[in-house]
Scaffold this motif. Structure first.
Motif, short mmCIF file in Angstrom:
data_model
loop_
_atom_site.label_atom_id
_atom_site.label_comp_id
_atom_site.label_asym_id
_atom_site.label_seq_id
_atom_site.Cartn_x
_atom_site.Cartn_y
_atom_site.Cartn_z
N ARG A 195 0.81 -1.22 0.00
CA ARG A 195 0.00 0.00 0.00
C ARG A 195 0.84 1.28 0.00
O ARG A 195 0.30 2.38 0.06
N GLU A 196 2.16 1.12 -0.07
CA GLU A 196 3.05 2.26 -0.15
C GLU A 196 3.97 2.09 -1.36
O GLU A 196 4.23 0.98 -1.80
N THR A 197 4.47 3.21 -1.87
CA THR A 197 5.44 3.15 -2.95
C THR A 197 6.82 3.03 -2.32
O THR A 197 7.41 4.02 -1.89
N LEU A 198 7.32 1.80 -2.23
CA LEU A 198 8.60 1.53 -1.59
C LEU A 198 9.54 0.84 -2.57
O LEU A 198 9.07 0.11 -3.46
N PRO A 199 10.84 1.04 -2.42
CA PRO A 199 11.80 0.35 -3.29
C PRO A 199 11.63 -1.16 -3.17
O PRO A 199 11.52 -1.69 -2.06
N ALA A 200 11.60 -1.86 -4.29
CA ALA A 200 11.38 -3.30 -4.26
C ALA A 200 12.46 -4.05 -3.51
O ALA A 200 12.22 -5.10 -2.92
N ASP A 201 13.68 -3.50 -3.52
CA ASP A 201 14.80 -4.17 -2.86
C ASP A 201 15.14 -3.55 -1.51
O ASP A 201 16.24 -3.75 -0.99
N ALA A 202 14.20 -2.83 -0.91
CA ALA A 202 14.46 -2.15 0.36
C ALA A 202 14.83 -3.11 1.47
O ALA A 202 15.52 -2.75 2.42
N HIS A 203 14.36 -4.37 1.37
CA HIS A 203 14.67 -5.36 2.41
C HIS A 203 16.18 -5.62 2.50
O HIS A 203 16.68 -6.05 3.54
N LYS A 204 16.90 -5.33 1.43
CA LYS A 204 18.35 -5.55 1.43
C LYS A 204 19.09 -4.53 2.30
O LYS A 204 20.26 -4.72 2.62
N LYS A 205 18.40 -3.47 2.66
CA LYS A 205 19.01 -2.44 3.52
C LYS A 205 19.09 -2.89 4.98
O LYS A 205 19.82 -2.30 5.77
N VAL A 206 18.32 -3.91 5.34
CA VAL A 206 18.21 -4.33 6.74
C VAL A 206 19.32 -5.32 7.09
O VAL A 206 19.42 -6.39 6.48
#
Length: 260
Positions: A195-206
């Motif tokens: 429901r948000e416009t988030l980078p598809a690979d944002a999980h890699k930042k964690v």
């Protein structure tokens, strides 16, 4: 933040917990079966920003109306980015996350901010911290952690807040203090991305905070909330180790930060 629990550990009785420590600061909050569970994923709506209607100009040939032509040229010039703005380096953004954002993550923010400042790189970084629950939102960090940090010359001034969807857009790295924190952060991302416009690979930042440690073998930063003073000192030892290595790693992978 979550105390480390095992078969040999039981929750301390209320008589052993200082009166200013809220009972709900506990890993049980992460269980949806617990009555005091505070969900991290509220439905958030952002108001649509509308630009005011542009003023209408008379339809005429600019070559016939010099004043109108000058207005168009001035407007075009103001919309062009300056050479300085084009070459300006965006600050590298780091977010530290634990459970309640009153012990480990604000300490990590303070330690990393202090190291960056001593190297004269504070203008090159955006540093913040957050929690996976909102129970302590708006509160200062734990006074015991602030006192332990101050003895090392580190000031902790952050105010607790929960992690939010925009963090996955705004930050280049998101450092979790333990594996449960990392799991909760990724769960939040997986819910919000629909429901948000988030980078598809944002999980890699964690990433895990202790993955940057060089002097210590621990894989997680333990929650010192229910322990004694030695627990807070241990947390700071781990954070100082990890933050030194973290900065070296960031600079090695982003040479423009040091050179800009």
């Amino acid at each position: 933040m979550r105390p480390s629990l095992n078969n040999a550990t039981t929750r301390p009785s209320s008589s052993t917990v200082p009166p200013y420590l809220p009972f709900c600061h506990h890993s049980d909050l992460l269980s949806p079966k617990t009555s005091c569970f505070i969900p991290l994923f509220p439905s958030t709506k952002y108001p649509t920003l509308q630009n005011p209607k542009s003023p209408s100009y008379p339809h005429q040939d600019p070559s016939i109306s010099p004043a109108f032509g000058s207005l168009v040229k001035a407007s075009m010039a103001s919309s062009e980015p300056s050479a300085g703005a084009a070459t300006e380096t965006k600050p590298f953004s780091v977010l530290f996350v634990c459970l309640g954002n009153i012990c480990r993550s604000p300490a990590a923010e303070g330690v990393f901010r202090d190291i960056v400042k001593k190297k004269g790189l504070d203008s090159k970084f955006n540093i913040d911290s957050a929690g996976t629950i909102n129970y302590h939102e708006g509160n200062l960090s734990d006074p015991r952690m602030r006192a332990a940090s101050k003895r090392r010359g580190i000031e902790i001034t952050s105010i607790s807040r929960p992690i939010r969807p925009s963090d996955f857009r705004d930050f280049d790295l998101i450092l979790a203090m333990d594996k449960q924190n990392r799991e909760d952060i990724l769960k939040a991302f997986n819910r919000w991305k629909f429901r948000e416009t988030l980078p598809a690979d944002a999980h890699k930042k964690v990433r895990l905070m202790c993955s940057y440690c060089k002097k210590h073998d621990e894989t997680e930063v333990p929650d010192p909330y229910y322990g004694g003073p030695q627990g807070f000192e241990k947390v700071l030892d781990l954070l100082e180790d990890a933050c030194e290595s973290l900065l070296d790693n960031i600079l090695a992978e982003n040479s423009d930060i040091r050179g800009s």
